[in-house]
Design a protein around this motif. Structure first.
Motif, PDB file in Angstrom:
ATOM      1  N   ALA A 127       0.824  -0.829  -0.165  1.00 17.30           N
ATOM      2  CA  ALA A 127      -0.051  -0.232   0.299  1.00 17.30           C
ATOM      3  C   ALA A 127       0.759   1.152  -0.268  1.00 17.30           C
ATOM      4  CB  ALA A 127      -0.767   0.280   1.026  1.00 17.30           C
ATOM      5  N   GLY A 128       2.016   1.449   0.960  1.00 17.22           N
ATOM      6  CA  GLY A 128       3.350   2.362   1.035  1.00 17.22           C
ATOM      7  C   GLY A 128       2.615   3.132   1.876  1.00 17.22           C
ATOM      8  N   TYR A 129       2.100   2.158   2.797  1.00 18.83           N
ATOM      9  CA  TYR A 129       1.130   3.341   4.424  1.00 18.83           C
ATOM     10  C   TYR A 129       0.892   1.871   5.162  1.00 18.83           C
ATOM     11  CZ  TYR A 129      -3.332   3.623   2.511  1.00 18.83           C
ATOM     12  OH  TYR A 129      -4.683   3.179   1.584  1.00 18.83           O
ATOM     13  N   LEU A 130       1.020   2.335   6.196  1.00 18.74           N
ATOM     14  CA  LEU A 130      -0.323   0.855   7.346  1.00 18.74           C
ATOM     15  C   LEU A 130      -1.629   1.952   7.127  1.00 18.74           C
ATOM     16  CD1 LEU A 130       0.174  -0.988   9.221  1.00 18.74           C
ATOM     17  CD2 LEU A 130       0.277   0.219  10.826  1.00 18.74           C
ATOM     18  N   PRO A 131      -2.647   0.854   6.171  1.00 16.36           N
ATOM     19  CA  PRO A 131      -3.883   1.165   6.463  1.00 16.36           C
ATOM     20  C   PRO A 131      -4.725   0.738   7.500  1.00 16.36           C
ATOM     21  CG  PRO A 131      -3.316  -0.438   4.452  1.00 16.36           C
ATOM     22  CD  PRO A 131      -2.130  -0.262   5.995  1.00 16.36           C
ATOM     23  N   GLY A 132      -5.128   1.936   8.587  1.00 19.81           N
ATOM     24  CA  GLY A 132      -5.217   1.667  10.104  1.00 19.81           C
ATOM     25  C   GLY A 132      -6.991   1.068   9.930  1.00 19.81           C
ATOM     26  N   GLN A 133      -7.505   0.863   8.858  1.00 21.65           N
ATOM     27  CA  GLN A 133      -8.580   0.223   9.506  1.00 21.65           C
ATOM     28  C   GLN A 133      -8.568  -1.464   8.675  1.00 21.65           C
ATOM     29  OE1 GLN A 133     -11.775   1.441   9.842  1.00 21.65           O
ATOM     30  NE2 GLN A 133     -11.529   4.022   9.503  1.00 21.65           N
ATOM     31  N   LEU A 134      -7.764  -1.473   8.075  1.00 28.19           N
ATOM     32  CA  LEU A 134      -7.333  -3.186   7.877  1.00 28.19           C
ATOM     33  C   LEU A 134      -6.778  -3.936   9.067  1.00 28.19           C
ATOM     34  CD1 LEU A 134      -7.193  -5.536   5.927  1.00 28.19           C
ATOM     35  CD2 LEU A 134      -4.998  -4.643   5.631  1.00 28.19           C
ATOM     36  N   VAL A 135      -5.934  -3.033   9.719  1.00 25.71           N
ATOM     37  CA  VAL A 135      -5.696  -3.614  10.875  1.00 25.71           C
ATOM     38  C   VAL A 135      -6.250  -3.583  12.358  1.00 25.71           C
ATOM     39  CG1 VAL A 135      -3.489  -3.875  10.261  1.00 25.71           C
ATOM     40  CG2 VAL A 135      -3.722  -1.264  11.259  1.00 25.71           C
ATOM     41  N   GLY A 136      -6.481  -2.763  12.345  1.00 25.00           N
ATOM     42  CA  GLY A 136      -7.589  -2.340  13.241  1.00 25.00           C
ATOM     43  C   GLY A 136      -7.282  -0.823  13.897  1.00 25.00           C
ATOM     44  N   LEU A 137      -6.681   0.247  13.469  1.00 23.69           N
ATOM     45  CA  LEU A 137      -5.918   1.069  14.266  1.00 23.69           C
ATOM     46  C   LEU A 137      -6.550   1.675  14.622  1.00 23.69           C
ATOM     47  CD1 LEU A 137      -3.141   1.762  16.054  1.00 23.69           C
ATOM     48  CD2 LEU A 137      -2.375   2.389  13.579  1.00 23.69           C
ATOM     49  N   GLY A 138      -7.167   2.542  12.818  1.00 19.75           N
ATOM     50  CA  GLY A 138      -7.869   3.622  12.797  1.00 19.75           C
ATOM     51  C   GLY A 138      -8.030   4.397  12.261  1.00 19.75           C
TER      52      GLY A 138
ATOM     53  N   ASP B 248      -5.139   5.636   9.551  1.00 19.69           N
ATOM     54  CA  ASP B 248      -3.380   5.236   8.149  1.00 19.69           C
ATOM     55  C   ASP B 248      -2.498   5.892   9.077  1.00 19.69           C
ATOM     56  OD1 ASP B 248      -5.701   4.605   6.510  1.00 19.69           O
ATOM     57  OD2 ASP B 248      -5.846   5.634   5.549  1.00 19.69           O
ATOM     58  N   LEU B 249      -1.144   5.355   9.075  1.00 19.50           N
ATOM     59  CA  LEU B 249       0.414   5.580   9.377  1.00 19.50           C
ATOM     60  C   LEU B 249       1.577   5.460   8.379  1.00 19.50           C
ATOM     61  CD1 LEU B 249       0.683   4.067  12.813  1.00 19.50           C
ATOM     62  CD2 LEU B 249       0.181   6.274  12.650  1.00 19.50           C
ATOM     63  N   PRO B 250       2.237   6.265   8.010  1.00 20.85           N
ATOM     64  CA  PRO B 250       3.477   6.155   7.452  1.00 20.85           C
ATOM     65  C   PRO B 250       4.255   5.158   7.676  1.00 20.85           C
ATOM     66  CG  PRO B 250       3.245   8.689   8.536  1.00 20.85           C
ATOM     67  CD  PRO B 250       2.336   7.893   8.576  1.00 20.85           C
ATOM     68  N   ARG B 251       4.442   4.721   5.932  1.00 18.61           N
ATOM     69  CA  ARG B 251       4.947   3.046   6.102  1.00 18.61           C
ATOM     70  C   ARG B 251       6.452   3.338   6.968  1.00 18.61           C
ATOM     71  NH1 ARG B 251       8.217  -0.027   1.469  1.00 18.61           N
ATOM     72  NH2 ARG B 251       9.087  -1.341   2.735  1.00 18.61           N
ATOM     73  N   GLY B 252       6.899   4.523   7.027  1.00 20.88           N
ATOM     74  CA  GLY B 252       8.049   4.794   8.074  1.00 20.88           C
ATOM     75  C   GLY B 252       8.561   4.783   9.564  1.00 20.88           C
ATOM     76  N   VAL B 253       6.507   5.670   9.547  1.00 17.47           N
ATOM     77  CA  VAL B 253       6.465   5.587  11.600  1.00 17.47           C
ATOM     78  C   VAL B 253       6.435   3.765  11.721  1.00 17.47           C
ATOM     79  CG1 VAL B 253       4.498   5.669  13.207  1.00 17.47           C
ATOM     80  CG2 VAL B 253       5.397   7.768  11.389  1.00 17.47           C
ATOM     81  N   TYR B 254       5.178   2.747  10.962  1.00 19.44           N
ATOM     82  CA  TYR B 254       4.571   1.945  11.436  1.00 19.44           C
ATOM     83  C   TYR B 254       6.054   0.502  11.191  1.00 19.44           C
ATOM     84  CZ  TYR B 254       3.585  -3.540  10.696  1.00 19.44           C
ATOM     85  OH  TYR B 254       3.167  -4.490  10.608  1.00 19.44           O
ATOM     86  N   GLU B 255       7.407   1.121  10.783  1.00 21.81           N
ATOM     87  CA  GLU B 255       8.565   0.156  10.216  1.00 21.81           C
ATOM     88  C   GLU B 255       9.453   0.842  11.647  1.00 21.81           C
ATOM     89  OE1 GLU B 255      10.094  -2.254   8.290  1.00 21.81           O
ATOM     90  OE2 GLU B 255       8.666  -1.961   7.023  1.00 21.81           O
ATOM     91  N   ASP B 256       9.854   1.939  11.722  1.00 24.04           N
ATOM     92  CA  ASP B 256      10.080   2.707  13.591  1.00 24.04           C
ATOM     93  C   ASP B 256       9.361   1.876  14.728  1.00 24.04           C
ATOM     94  OD1 ASP B 256      12.483   3.777  12.000  1.00 24.04           O
ATOM     95  OD2 ASP B 256      11.265   5.629  13.018  1.00 24.04           O
ATOM     96  N   TRP B 257       7.952   2.025  14.348  1.00 22.08           N
ATOM     97  CA  TRP B 257       7.406   1.134  15.641  1.00 22.08           C
ATOM     98  C   TRP B 257       7.698  -0.316  15.877  1.00 22.08           C
ATOM     99  CZ3 TRP B 257       1.148   1.523  15.863  1.00 22.08           C
ATOM    100  CH2 TRP B 257       0.710   1.965  17.259  1.00 22.08           C
ATOM    101  N   ARG B 258       7.423  -1.209  14.361  1.00 21.55           N
ATOM    102  CA  ARG B 258       7.363  -2.303  14.548  1.00 21.55           C
ATOM    103  C   ARG B 258       9.077  -3.090  15.527  1.00 21.55           C
ATOM    104  NH1 ARG B 258       9.944  -6.429  11.127  1.00 21.55           N
ATOM    105  NH2 ARG B 258       8.068  -8.609  11.257  1.00 21.55           N
TER     106      ARG B 258
END
Length: 289
Positions: free
Chosen positions: A175-186, A188-198
């Motif tokens: 997707a190029g970003y984290l789809p919030g609705q898909l994962v129950g987050l609500g 959307d997050l930039p992909r780089g934010v998700y990668e750091d967080w993970r």
């Protein structure tokens, strides 16, 4: 720009831009009609837009005579100025640069007023990287901890494992970003934010695991304010043990520990994000006073 909704509540609201390193953030200052006794910047949690904190900010202005600055991190919320797929923000950008810029902006606006910081979750983990912390007299963190995936109680740990799993990571890559609705987050997050967080939630020491590599050394000596570290007893995302672990980030601060327990406030549950919802306003004096 005056916010009429705030005006009827006895406070004034003004939208403003905050210049961060390589980004322009959208912020909102809420202030009492009289002279504020303190100016407070609120660093939000990952995935929580600034509008979520609006009720708390207006309450703090009206009931505690504080000027409160809320804002959205780069490539998120009202600060998103391009398609999310093109967002280049990282969680390190949010913590090092954007939080620092918001604090510095408030410090310039109120040079002679006591300066306070309130960090929710990730908002309370980066204070040692902020130059203006030397001026801060009071700091409060809520649910801010150096969390490892094994810290979560068993009832939540499987959800965390799924959230950090290869399929979700692949979905963010495609997707190029984290789809919030898909994962129950609500949100959307930039992909780089998700990668750091993970990466940090799967490493001992959270972001400290990157210090000396992709992150510069913080300066703990900057944080000498009175620091209240608040944990929530039923917080599955950042349990109290992870919050207390973050004490090591601020060795020079005068620290106080506090636990919010639902039964002490007539609530069935609190959790990680909900302390700042209007329905949980009963908690706000315990956070700020």
């Amino acid at each position: 720009m005056l916010d009429a909704t705030s005006a009827v509540r006895g406070v004034d609201g003004e939208d403003l831009d905050i210049r961060s390193e390589g980004a322009l953030l959208r912020g909102r200052l809420v202030r009492p009609r009289g002279t504020p006794r303190a100016a407070l910047v609120l660093h939000g949690a990952t995935g929580a837009p600034a509008r979520y904190y609006r009720g708390f900010a207006e309450w703090a202005a009206a009931e505690r005579d504080m000027a409160v600055l809320t804002y959205d991190y780069r490539d998120f919320g009202a600060s998103l100025r391009r398609p999310m797929r093109g967002a280049r923000a990282t969680l390190a950008d949010w913590g090092r640069h954007d939080q620092n810029a918001a604090l510095a902006t408030l410090a310039r606006m109120y040079p002679d007023t006591p300066l306070w910081v309130l960090g929710h979750s990730v908002g309370g983990l980066w204070l040692g990287w902020h130059e203006a912390m030397g001026r801060v007299s009071r700091a409060i963190t809520v649910g801010s901890g150096l969390t490892h995936v094994t810290d979560h109680p068993l009832r939540y740990r499987w959800k965390a494992r799924v959230f950090w799993s290869p399929p979700v990571r692949l979905a963010a890559k495609v997707a190029g970003y984290l789809p919030g609705q898909l994962v129950g987050l609500g949100a959307d997050l930039p992909r780089g934010v998700y990668e750091d967080w993970r990466r940090w939630c799967l490493a001992r020491g959270w972001h400290l695991s990157d210090v000396g590599r992709t992150l510069p050394l913080p300066d703990p000596a900057r944080v000498t304010a009175r620091l209240r570290m608040i944990a929530v007893a039923d917080d599955d995302l950042v349990p109290p043990t992870a919050v207390w672990r973050a004490r090591a980030l601020y060795p020079e601060a005068m620290k106080e520990q506090k636990v919010l327990r639902p039964e002490d406030f007539g609530l069935e549950r609190i959790g990680h994000i909900p302390p700042f919802t209007r329905r949980n306003a009963v908690l706000w004096p315990a956070i700020l006073d």
